[in-house]
Write an enzyme that holds these catalytic residues in place. Structure first.
Site, PDB file in Angstrom:
ATOM      1  N   LYS A   1      37.937  40.594  51.568  1.00 23.48           N
ATOM      2  CA  LYS A   1      37.702  41.754  52.444  1.00 23.48           C
ATOM      3  C   LYS A   1      36.500  41.498  53.361  1.00 23.48           C
ATOM      4  O   LYS A   1      36.574  41.676  54.569  1.00 23.48           O
ATOM      5  CB  LYS A   1      37.442  43.026  51.607  1.00 23.48           C
ATOM      6  CG  LYS A   1      38.561  43.364  50.628  1.00 23.48           C
ATOM      7  CD  LYS A   1      38.283  44.634  49.826  1.00 23.48           C
ATOM      8  CE  LYS A   1      37.143  44.553  48.827  1.00 23.48           C
ATOM      9  NZ  LYS A   1      37.367  43.639  47.687  1.00 23.48           N
TER      10      LYS A   1
ATOM     11  N   ARG B   1      37.835  53.848  46.628  1.00 20.66           N
ATOM     12  CA  ARG B   1      38.162  53.089  45.426  1.00 20.66           C
ATOM     13  C   ARG B   1      38.707  53.962  44.311  1.00 20.66           C
ATOM     14  O   ARG B   1      39.003  53.459  43.232  1.00 20.66           O
ATOM     15  CB  ARG B   1      36.881  52.456  44.912  1.00 20.66           C
ATOM     16  CG  ARG B   1      36.776  50.988  45.160  1.00 20.66           C
ATOM     17  CD  ARG B   1      35.375  50.620  44.724  1.00 20.66           C
ATOM     18  NE  ARG B   1      35.270  49.275  44.333  1.00 20.66           N
ATOM     19  CZ  ARG B   1      34.825  48.295  45.105  1.00 20.66           C
ATOM     20  NH1 ARG B   1      34.499  48.521  46.352  1.00 20.66           N
ATOM     21  NH2 ARG B   1      34.718  47.087  44.633  1.00 20.66           N
TER      22      ARG B   1
ATOM     23  N   ARG C   1      30.776  31.985  45.162  1.00 25.19           N
ATOM     24  CA  ARG C   1      30.341  32.698  46.371  1.00 25.19           C
ATOM     25  C   ARG C   1      28.833  32.632  46.577  1.00 25.19           C
ATOM     26  O   ARG C   1      28.050  32.735  45.645  1.00 25.19           O
ATOM     27  CB  ARG C   1      30.768  34.162  46.293  1.00 25.19           C
ATOM     28  CG  ARG C   1      30.102  35.016  47.378  1.00 25.19           C
ATOM     29  CD  ARG C   1      30.734  36.338  47.588  1.00 25.19           C
ATOM     30  NE  ARG C   1      30.948  37.065  46.362  1.00 25.19           N
ATOM     31  CZ  ARG C   1      31.733  38.132  46.278  1.00 25.19           C
ATOM     32  NH1 ARG C   1      32.366  38.570  47.348  1.00 25.19           N
ATOM     33  NH2 ARG C   1      31.890  38.746  45.136  1.00 25.19           N
TER      34      ARG C   1
ATOM     35  N   ARG D   1      25.403  36.793  44.095  1.00 24.74           N
ATOM     36  CA  ARG D   1      25.363  38.188  43.667  1.00 24.74           C
ATOM     37  C   ARG D   1      25.243  38.256  42.155  1.00 24.74           C
ATOM     38  O   ARG D   1      25.871  37.493  41.448  1.00 24.74           O
ATOM     39  CB  ARG D   1      26.638  38.913  44.126  1.00 24.74           C
ATOM     40  CG  ARG D   1      26.474  39.548  45.487  1.00 24.74           C
ATOM     41  CD  ARG D   1      27.762  40.016  46.075  1.00 24.74           C
ATOM     42  NE  ARG D   1      28.550  40.886  45.203  1.00 24.74           N
ATOM     43  CZ  ARG D   1      29.693  41.453  45.577  1.00 24.74           C
ATOM     44  NH1 ARG D   1      30.159  41.247  46.801  1.00 24.74           N
ATOM     45  NH2 ARG D   1      30.362  42.215  44.747  1.00 24.74           N
TER      46      ARG D   1
ATOM     47  N   ARG E   1      35.257  44.113  36.519  1.00 27.64           N
ATOM     48  CA  ARG E   1      35.541  44.607  37.881  1.00 27.64           C
ATOM     49  C   ARG E   1      37.055  44.611  38.137  1.00 27.64           C
ATOM     50  O   ARG E   1      37.580  45.504  38.800  1.00 27.64           O
ATOM     51  CB  ARG E   1      34.819  43.742  38.920  1.00 27.64           C
ATOM     52  CG  ARG E   1      33.309  43.984  38.949  1.00 27.64           C
ATOM     53  CD  ARG E   1      32.537  42.794  39.532  1.00 27.64           C
ATOM     54  NE  ARG E   1      32.785  42.581  40.938  1.00 27.64           N
ATOM     55  CZ  ARG E   1      32.496  41.451  41.584  1.00 27.64           C
ATOM     56  NH1 ARG E   1      31.929  40.435  40.938  1.00 27.64           N
ATOM     57  NH2 ARG E   1      32.746  41.332  42.863  1.00 27.64           N
TER      58      ARG E   1
HETATM   59  P1  AP5 Z   1      34.747  37.929  49.973  1.00 22.65           P
HETATM   60  O1  AP5 Z   1      35.297  38.063  51.344  1.00 22.65           O
HETATM   61  O2  AP5 Z   1      33.276  38.004  49.807  1.00 22.65           O
HETATM   62  O3  AP5 Z   1      35.496  38.916  48.958  1.00 22.65           O
HETATM   63  P2  AP5 Z   1      35.540  40.490  48.904  1.00 22.65           P
HETATM   64  O4  AP5 Z   1      36.967  40.903  48.928  1.00 22.65           O
HETATM   65  O5  AP5 Z   1      34.645  41.078  49.926  1.00 22.65           O
HETATM   66  O6  AP5 Z   1      35.046  40.679  47.407  1.00 22.65           O
HETATM   67  P3  AP5 Z   1      33.878  41.528  46.751  1.00 22.65           P
HETATM   68  O7  AP5 Z   1      33.532  40.839  45.487  1.00 22.65           O
HETATM   69  O8  AP5 Z   1      32.798  41.783  47.739  1.00 22.65           O
HETATM   70  O9  AP5 Z   1      34.647  42.835  46.426  1.00 22.65           O
HETATM   71  P4  AP5 Z   1      34.248  43.894  45.426  1.00 22.65           P
HETATM   72  O10 AP5 Z   1      35.196  44.944  45.808  1.00 22.65           O
HETATM   73  O11 AP5 Z   1      34.260  43.477  44.018  1.00 22.65           O
HETATM   74  O12 AP5 Z   1      32.700  44.159  45.713  1.00 22.65           O
HETATM   75  P5  AP5 Z   1      31.941  45.252  46.577  1.00 22.65           P
HETATM   76  O13 AP5 Z   1      30.789  44.605  47.214  1.00 22.65           O
HETATM   77  O14 AP5 Z   1      32.876  46.021  47.406  1.00 22.65           O
HETATM   78  O15 AP5 Z   1      35.278  36.515  49.392  1.00 22.65           O
HETATM   79  C1  AP5 Z   1      34.934  36.090  48.098  1.00 22.65           C
HETATM   80  C2  AP5 Z   1      34.709  34.574  48.087  1.00 22.65           C
HETATM   81  O16 AP5 Z   1      35.942  33.904  48.385  1.00 22.65           O
HETATM   82  C3  AP5 Z   1      33.705  34.093  49.142  1.00 22.65           C
HETATM   83  O17 AP5 Z   1      32.954  33.050  48.596  1.00 22.65           O
HETATM   84  C4  AP5 Z   1      34.594  33.609  50.289  1.00 22.65           C
HETATM   85  O18 AP5 Z   1      33.977  32.568  51.048  1.00 22.65           O
HETATM   86  C5  AP5 Z   1      35.836  33.121  49.564  1.00 22.65           C
HETATM   87  N1  AP5 Z   1      37.060  33.347  50.329  1.00 22.65           N
HETATM   88  C6  AP5 Z   1      37.391  34.457  51.047  1.00 22.65           C
HETATM   89  N2  AP5 Z   1      38.620  34.318  51.612  1.00 22.65           N
HETATM   90  C7  AP5 Z   1      39.072  33.084  51.240  1.00 22.65           C
HETATM   91  C8  AP5 Z   1      40.276  32.341  51.496  1.00 22.65           C
HETATM   92  N3  AP5 Z   1      41.277  32.855  52.251  1.00 22.65           N
HETATM   93  N4  AP5 Z   1      40.406  31.105  50.948  1.00 22.65           N
HETATM   94  C9  AP5 Z   1      39.408  30.587  50.160  1.00 22.65           C
HETATM   95  N5  AP5 Z   1      38.247  31.219  49.888  1.00 22.65           N
HETATM   96  C10 AP5 Z   1      38.073  32.466  50.416  1.00 22.65           C
HETATM   97  O19 AP5 Z   1      31.428  46.248  45.422  1.00 22.65           O
HETATM   98  C11 AP5 Z   1      30.462  45.835  44.484  1.00 22.65           C
HETATM   99  C12 AP5 Z   1      30.219  46.953  43.478  1.00 22.65           C
HETATM  100  O20 AP5 Z   1      29.682  48.099  44.144  1.00 22.65           O
HETATM  101  C13 AP5 Z   1      31.459  47.481  42.754  1.00 22.65           C
HETATM  102  O21 AP5 Z   1      31.755  46.710  41.614  1.00 22.65           O
HETATM  103  C14 AP5 Z   1      31.038  48.920  42.409  1.00 22.65           C
HETATM  104  O22 AP5 Z   1      30.212  48.949  41.270  1.00 22.65           O
HETATM  105  C15 AP5 Z   1      30.199  49.307  43.614  1.00 22.65           C
HETATM  106  N6  AP5 Z   1      31.005  49.981  44.654  1.00 22.65           N
HETATM  107  C16 AP5 Z   1      31.298  49.498  45.902  1.00 22.65           C
HETATM  108  N7  AP5 Z   1      32.081  50.364  46.579  1.00 22.65           N
HETATM  109  C17 AP5 Z   1      32.291  51.415  45.750  1.00 22.65           C
HETATM  110  C18 AP5 Z   1      33.048  52.623  45.875  1.00 22.65           C
HETATM  111  N8  AP5 Z   1      33.751  52.918  46.982  1.00 22.65           N
HETATM  112  N9  AP5 Z   1      33.044  53.474  44.811  1.00 22.65           N
HETATM  113  C19 AP5 Z   1      32.346  53.216  43.692  1.00 22.65           C
HETATM  114  N10 AP5 Z   1      31.626  52.089  43.503  1.00 22.65           N
HETATM  115  C20 AP5 Z   1      31.601  51.184  44.534  1.00 22.65           C
HETATM  116 ZN    ZN Z   2      32.866  42.246  49.774  1.00 19.25          ZN
END
Ligand code: AP5
Ligand code: ZN
Length: 210
Positions: free
Chosen positions: A13, A88, A127, A160, A171
């Site tokens: 994402k 979410r 990552r 992270r 997660r």
């Molecule tokens: P990346 O693009 O960073 O992945 P992402 O989908 O953004 O994954 P996240 O881990 O950020 O998602 P998440 O939903 O768990 O975390 P968030 O920060 O939202 O890619 C990942 C890796 O893969 C990178 O190294 C990249 O280079 C590589 N990659 C990408 N695409 C690729 C490809 N095509 N091929 C190969 N490699 C690739 O949330 C964190 C925490 O915050 C949650 O756990 C929760 O506690 C809290 N939180 C956030 N939002 C909410 C909400 N709305 N409600 C409640 N709690 C929330």
């Molecule tokens: Zn993310």
């Protein structure tokens, strides 16, 4: 356009957002990035959020809804925005719908990034992130030009705290239990993206879907 990106941790994402933002002049609103900024700043909200984030659970609906309500009203978000990691839960989706109905309009499309779980482990544990911008790299798949530093600012990259295999498991469970129903809620607007493909291939699928 108002877009929602839904998908499990590590599905890409955050990686796809900068290009989408550039192509469509949209704001990138990532609740995870906002919460990490609050944690780093040590605000009361950050302190409360940190516990949930470190356990792989979710931060309270009211907190994240408040963050999006405020951020989405910034003048530069008027053309539209990309919601990355929000909503979410069903409650968050319903509150978002109410908020947008009041402003006139709704969500235009929901991109459902699906990736087999076995691939996510390697993505998440390799990552590297630039905290100030939220840019992610990967030690194997998308290494920075110079080891350990961000391509644009030269600032150090970090891992992270929640990117361990153990927290990832939790997660993923949270995603399956609480976030999957959001896709059902927006059923008629969902476009499926095969996000296990290369970054370029995924970007092409998104362009086609939009
Ligand atoms: P990346 O693009 O960073 O992945 P992402 O989908 O953004 O994954 P996240 O881990 O950020 O998602 P998440 O939903 O768990 O975390 P968030 O920060 O939202 O890619 C990942 C890796 O893969 C990178 O190294 C990249 O280079 C590589 N990659 C990408 N695409 C690729 C490809 N095509 N091929 C190969 N490699 C690739 O949330 C964190 C925490 O915050 C949650 O756990 C929760 O506690 C809290 N939180 C956030 N939002 C909410 C909400 N709305 N409600 C409640 N709690 C929330
Ligand atoms: Zn993310």
């Amino acid at each position: 356009k108002r877009l929602i990106l839904v998908g499990p941790p590590g599905c890409g994402k955050g990686t796809q957002s900068p290009q989408l933002k550039k192509e469509h002049c949209l704001c990138h609103l990532a609740t995870g990035d906002m919460l990490r900024a609050a944690v780093a700043a040590g605000t009361p909200m950050g302190k409360e959020a940190e516990k949930a984030m470190q356990s792989g659970g979710l931060v309270a609906d009211d907190i994240v809804v408040g963050l999006i309500e405020e951020a989405s009203q910034r003048p530069e978000c008027r053309i539209g925005f990309i919601l990355d990691g929000f909503p979410r839960t069903l409650t968050q989706a319903e509150k978002l719908d109410d908020m947008l109905t009041k402003r006139g309009g709704g969500i235009d499309a929901v991109l459902d990034f699906s990736v087999p779980e076995s691939i996510l482990v390697e993505r998440v544990t390799g990552r590297l992130v630039h905290p100030a911008s939220g840019r992610s790299y990967h030690e194997k798949f998308h290494p920075p030009k110079k080891e350990g530093v961000d391509d644009f600012t030269g600032e150090p990259l970090i891992r992270r705290k929640d990117d361990t295999e153990e927290i990832l498991k939790s997660r993923l469970k949270t995603f399956r239990d609480q976030t999957a129903p959001v896709l059902e809620h927006y059923k008629s607007k969902v476009a499926h993206i095969q996000a296990e493909k290369s970054k370029e291939d995924v970007a092409a699928q998104i362009s086609k879907a939009l």
